[in-house]
Design a protein around this motif. Sequence first.
Motif, PDB file in Angstrom:
ATOM      1  N   CYS A 154      -5.053   4.118  -2.668  1.00 49.53           N
ATOM      2  CA  CYS A 154      -3.670   4.505  -2.355  1.00 49.53           C
ATOM      3  C   CYS A 154      -3.147   5.536  -3.345  1.00 49.53           C
ATOM      4  O   CYS A 154      -2.447   6.470  -2.951  1.00 49.53           O
ATOM      5  N   TYR A 155      -3.495   5.397  -4.630  1.00 47.81           N
ATOM      6  CA  TYR A 155      -3.092   6.396  -5.620  1.00 47.81           C
ATOM      7  C   TYR A 155      -3.713   7.749  -5.280  1.00 47.81           C
ATOM      8  O   TYR A 155      -3.052   8.785  -5.386  1.00 47.81           O
TER       9      TYR A 155
ATOM     10  N   ASP B 238      -5.775  -0.252  -4.206  1.00 53.61           N
ATOM     11  CA  ASP B 238      -4.674   0.408  -4.919  1.00 53.61           C
ATOM     12  C   ASP B 238      -5.110   1.778  -5.430  1.00 53.61           C
ATOM     13  O   ASP B 238      -4.351   2.749  -5.350  1.00 53.61           O
TER      14      ASP B 238
ATOM     15  N   GLU C 153      -4.346   0.417 -13.417  1.00 56.19           N
ATOM     16  CA  GLU C 153      -5.022  -0.513 -12.503  1.00 56.19           C
ATOM     17  C   GLU C 153      -6.172  -1.240 -13.200  1.00 56.19           C
ATOM     18  O   GLU C 153      -6.339  -2.448 -13.045  1.00 56.19           O
TER      19      GLU C 153
ATOM     20  N   ASP D  85       2.230   1.990  -3.414  1.00 52.98           N
ATOM     21  CA  ASP D  85       1.276   2.616  -4.331  1.00 52.98           C
ATOM     22  C   ASP D  85       1.128   4.107  -4.038  1.00 52.98           C
ATOM     23  O   ASP D  85       0.934   4.901  -4.957  1.00 52.98           O
TER      24      ASP D  85
ATOM     25  N   TYR E 232       0.827  -1.201   0.000  1.00 55.29           N
ATOM     26  CA  TYR E 232       0.000   0.000   0.000  1.00 55.29           C
ATOM     27  C   TYR E 232       0.862   1.252   0.000  1.00 55.29           C
ATOM     28  O   TYR E 232       0.594   2.204  -0.729  1.00 55.29           O
TER      29      TYR E 232
END
Length: 93
Positions: free
Chosen positions: A75-76, A72, A41, A7, A4
């Motif tokens: 997290c971005y 993800d 993604e 990312d 995590y």
Amino acid sequence: MRAYLGDVIVVILLYTFVRTFLQIDREKLIVGIFIFSCLVEFAQYFNIAEKLGFQPGSLMYIVIGNSFSWIDILCYAVGCLIVYTSLQFRKKG
């Protein structure tokens, strides 16, 4: 935790990498990096690395990835928010 944090960090690194070479609007760059990250993604959702013929374990297979996760994308977004927030603090300081 490591995946995590990676990312989050990758979008920060992408931002700094692009800003090293290009003078573009910072906020637009943040949005562009988030969109790019989401596209990568979603490509993982469709197993694009396999469809492009990359072998598991190859560099491109690892770079593109092979498993979709909503976490993800979150997290971005957190990474982009960190960049945006740091820019706002720099403007005030």
